[in-house]
Structures are given as C-alpha cells and as structure tokens.
Design an enzyme around this catalytic site. Structure first.
Site, PDB file in Angstrom:
ATOM      1  N   ASN A   1       0.862  -1.178   0.000  1.00 20.33           N
ATOM      2  CA  ASN A   1       0.000   0.000   0.000  1.00 20.33           C
ATOM      3  C   ASN A   1       0.901   1.231   0.000  1.00 20.33           C
ATOM      4  OD1 ASN A   1      -1.773   2.073   0.545  1.00 20.33           O
ATOM      5  ND2 ASN A   1      -2.344   1.349   2.587  1.00 20.33           N
TER       6      ASN A   1
ATOM      7  N   LYS B   1       0.125   4.266  -0.306  1.00 21.08           N
ATOM      8  CA  LYS B   1      -0.514   5.450   0.298  1.00 21.08           C
ATOM      9  C   LYS B   1      -0.298   6.679  -0.598  1.00 21.08           C
ATOM     10  CE  LYS B   1      -0.128   3.203   4.737  1.00 21.08           C
ATOM     11  NZ  LYS B   1       0.027   3.284   6.176  1.00 21.08           N
TER      12      LYS B   1
ATOM     13  N   HIS C   1      -9.402   0.927   5.236  1.00 21.33           N
ATOM     14  CA  HIS C   1      -8.093   1.185   5.859  1.00 21.33           C
ATOM     15  C   HIS C   1      -8.275   2.133   7.042  1.00 21.33           C
ATOM     16  CE1 HIS C   1      -4.016   2.484   6.559  1.00 21.33           C
ATOM     17  NE2 HIS C   1      -3.628   1.394   5.943  1.00 21.33           N
TER      18      HIS C   1
ATOM     19  N   GLU D   1      -6.635   4.544   8.079  1.00 20.82           N
ATOM     20  CA  GLU D   1      -6.448   5.983   7.787  1.00 20.82           C
ATOM     21  C   GLU D   1      -7.707   6.570   7.159  1.00 20.82           C
ATOM     22  OE1 GLU D   1      -2.757   5.487   5.665  1.00 20.82           O
ATOM     23  OE2 GLU D   1      -1.813   4.909   7.553  1.00 20.82           O
TER      24      GLU D   1
ATOM     25  N   GLU E   1      -5.111  -5.070  10.722  1.00 23.66           N
ATOM     26  CA  GLU E   1      -4.109  -4.023  10.882  1.00 23.66           C
ATOM     27  C   GLU E   1      -4.353  -3.263  12.182  1.00 23.66           C
ATOM     28  OE1 GLU E   1      -2.280  -2.948   6.859  1.00 23.66           O
ATOM     29  OE2 GLU E   1      -4.016  -1.665   7.110  1.00 23.66           O
TER      30      GLU E   1
ATOM     31  N   GLY F   1       2.658   2.204  10.727  1.00 29.26           N
ATOM     32  CA  GLY F   1       3.589   3.318  10.560  1.00 29.26           C
ATOM     33  C   GLY F   1       4.327   3.706  11.818  1.00 29.26           C
TER      34      GLY F   1
ATOM     35  N   SER G   1       3.705  -2.201  10.242  1.00 31.18           N
ATOM     36  CA  SER G   1       5.162  -2.223  10.400  1.00 31.18           C
ATOM     37  C   SER G   1       5.788  -3.566  10.022  1.00 31.18           C
ATOM     38  CB  SER G   1       5.553  -1.805  11.822  1.00 31.18           C
ATOM     39  OG  SER G   1       5.101  -0.482  12.082  1.00 31.18           O
TER      40      SER G   1
HETATM   41  P1  PGA Z   1       3.016   0.244   7.626  1.00 35.11           P
HETATM   42  O1  PGA Z   1       1.550   0.419   7.013  1.00 35.11           O
HETATM   43  O2  PGA Z   1       3.602  -1.017   7.017  1.00 35.11           O
HETATM   44  O3  PGA Z   1       3.768   1.486   7.195  1.00 35.11           O
HETATM   45  O4  PGA Z   1       2.882   0.135   9.086  1.00 35.11           O
HETATM   46  C1  PGA Z   1       0.694  -0.674   6.877  1.00 35.11           C
HETATM   47  C2  PGA Z   1      -0.625  -0.236   6.283  1.00 35.11           C
HETATM   48  O5  PGA Z   1      -1.109   0.848   6.605  1.00 35.11           O
HETATM   49  O6  PGA Z   1      -1.216  -0.967   5.468  1.00 35.11           O
END
Ligand code: PGA
Length: 261
Positions: free
Chosen positions: A10, A12, A96, A98, A168, A174, A214
């Site tokens: 992803n 983003k 997601h 976010e 997640e 992140g 992560s």
């Molecule tokens: P990350 O993001 O690997 O940077 O933690 C995962 C995601 O949001 O799908």
C-alpha cells in the site's frame, strides 16, 4: 488447508508517476520467479494505469486504495469502480484505518462500498483493527467482531470475486511497533471464528487473513510462520523495491539482485 500467501504493498499518498513506474519495473524484475504467492501493488490513483501497464504480462496485480460506492455522478474528487477497472486494477483496499480515522469512514459506508465492489467484481482487501486504547481496554475481540459483522452481514462469501481480510492494529501502522507474531495470530484466530459464524466454517478455513502494521524484511519471516497469517499488507516498506522484494521473497533463496538493475 494451505492458503496461498498474499503480499500487498500500500503505497498510500506516495510516488509520482515516474517514481511509481520505476518502483514497479524493479519489482516486476525482482519478483519474476515468484509463482507460489500473490503480489499486489496499490499505488495512488494517478499511477494506477502506468503501474498496471508496467506489470502487465507479469503475475503482479494492481489495486486501488479506495473507491466510491456510486458508479458515476456528481461526487467531486471521487473515483468509481469502473474507473479503477478501466485503469487496469483488479483490487481495492476498503476500510483502511487511515480512511476510518481521517475521513470518517464507518461500517455503514463500508458496507455500501463492499456491495459495489462485489457487484463490480473488484477483489477486496477489507481492513480492520483496534486502536491502542481499545487493546488496553481488552476490547480487541469486540472491535474485530463489530467491524466484520457490521460491514459484511448480508453478504455471501461467493458474492465477492475475492475477499481478503487485512488485520491491521492501528497502533502498529507506521509506528515501527509490530504486533508480536502471537498477538497477530491470536487476532487472526478471532477473525476466523467471526467469519465462521458470519459465513460458514469452510469459508473460515479458506479465507485469507493477512497482517499489516510495520511489516519489514526483518520481521516478515516470523509473522508468516504463524498458522493463521496468510500474508501481509505493507505500507512504509513497500516504497522501497529492495525491502518489498525481500518481504515478498521472505523464505526464498534470492536469485536476482536488484543492484543488477
Ligand atoms: P506500515 O503500514 O507497514 O507502514 O505500518 C501498513 C498499512 O497501513 O497498510
């Protein structure tokens, strides 16, 4: 039952078109010999078509990071399922954290998006996961149950071209704080139980539940060794060809070096 692993990136809100093509070219080359797992790249909308064209004729598939639930109309700034398919993508990420956090997406809205994705034969990554406060309050099971039931009730598993659940935990996204393999596996077990009730035990056995939060080259192996973890949704580390290729090939001998490119 052995489930085919799924490694998805992803990206983003990162990468211009030329950067996206460059990353896709390198991954296409690096993942050339990988045929026992699925690889999906989810660039921003502007790069969907160029990335889809770049990985055409390779096993790598492409996905969008979001989608509107209507097929067309006066929805300034939005992108429809048809547009996504027309750009060459087969997958869409829905729910997601976010999107839930910054754009107020809730299960009611996500149920509509899931319905449209199902009607339009788009393959879906449906993301769920608890916040740190919810984990501390012992609410992990309840949250996962609500996020699954409220969005997926009324569907049959076969309504979807493909449905992959991405667990997640918000506190791991992140942040560098990966869930331990055991924590992730336990949550995946909860998800399978809910899916078993929602659909049936057979679906719970065959549905892919992937972990996100992560995931890095150094921790992917131990996460993937867990019986209920069927792959990863990778954010930050998917922006580097070397890192994402290492994640995709976490248990394979590396035959191709990206430094050759
Ligand atoms: P990350 O993001 O690997 O940077 O933690 C995962 C995601 O949001 O799908």
């Amino acid at each position: 039952m052995t489930r085919r692993n799924m490694l998805a990136g992803n990206w983003k809100m990162n990468k211009t078109i030329s950067e996206a093509i460059n990353l896709a070219v390198r991954l296409k080359y690096a993942c050339n010999s990988v045929d026992d797992r699925d690889v999906v790249l989810c660039p921003p909308y502007t790069s969907l078509k160029p990335v889809a064209e770049t990985v055409d004729e390779s096993p790598i598939e492409v996905g969008a990071q979001n989608m509107h639930y209507e097929r067309s109309g006066a929805f300034t700034g939005e992108v429809s399922p048809d547009m996504i398919k027309d750009a060459g993508a087969d997958w869409v990420i829905l729910g997601h954290s976010e999107r839930r956090q910054y754009f107020d997406e809730n299960e009611e809205l996500l149920a509509r998006k899931l319905r449209t994705a199902s009607d339009e034969d788009l393959k879906v990554f449906y993301c769920i996961g608890e916040t740190e406060e919810q984990r501390d309050a012992g609410q992990v099971e309840d949250i996962l149950k609500t996020q699954l039931e409220a969005a997926l009730s009324g569907f049959g598993f076969d309504d979807f071209e493909e449905l992959v659940i991405a667990y997640e935990p918000v506190w791991a996204i992140g942040t560098g704080n990966t869930a331990t393999p055991e924590q992730a596996n336990e949550a995946h077990g909860v998800i399978r139980d809910v899916i078993s009730n929602l659909f049936n035990p057979g679906v719970a056995e065959k549905i892919r539940v992937i972990y996100g939060g992560s995931v890095k080259p150094h921790n992917v192996q131990e996460l993937m060794a867990q019986p209920d973890i069927d792959g990863a949704l990778v954010g930050g580390a998917s922006l580097s060809a070397d890192d994402f290729a290492d994640i995709v090939k976490y248990d394979l001998e590396d035959e191709i070096s990206l430094s050759d490119l």
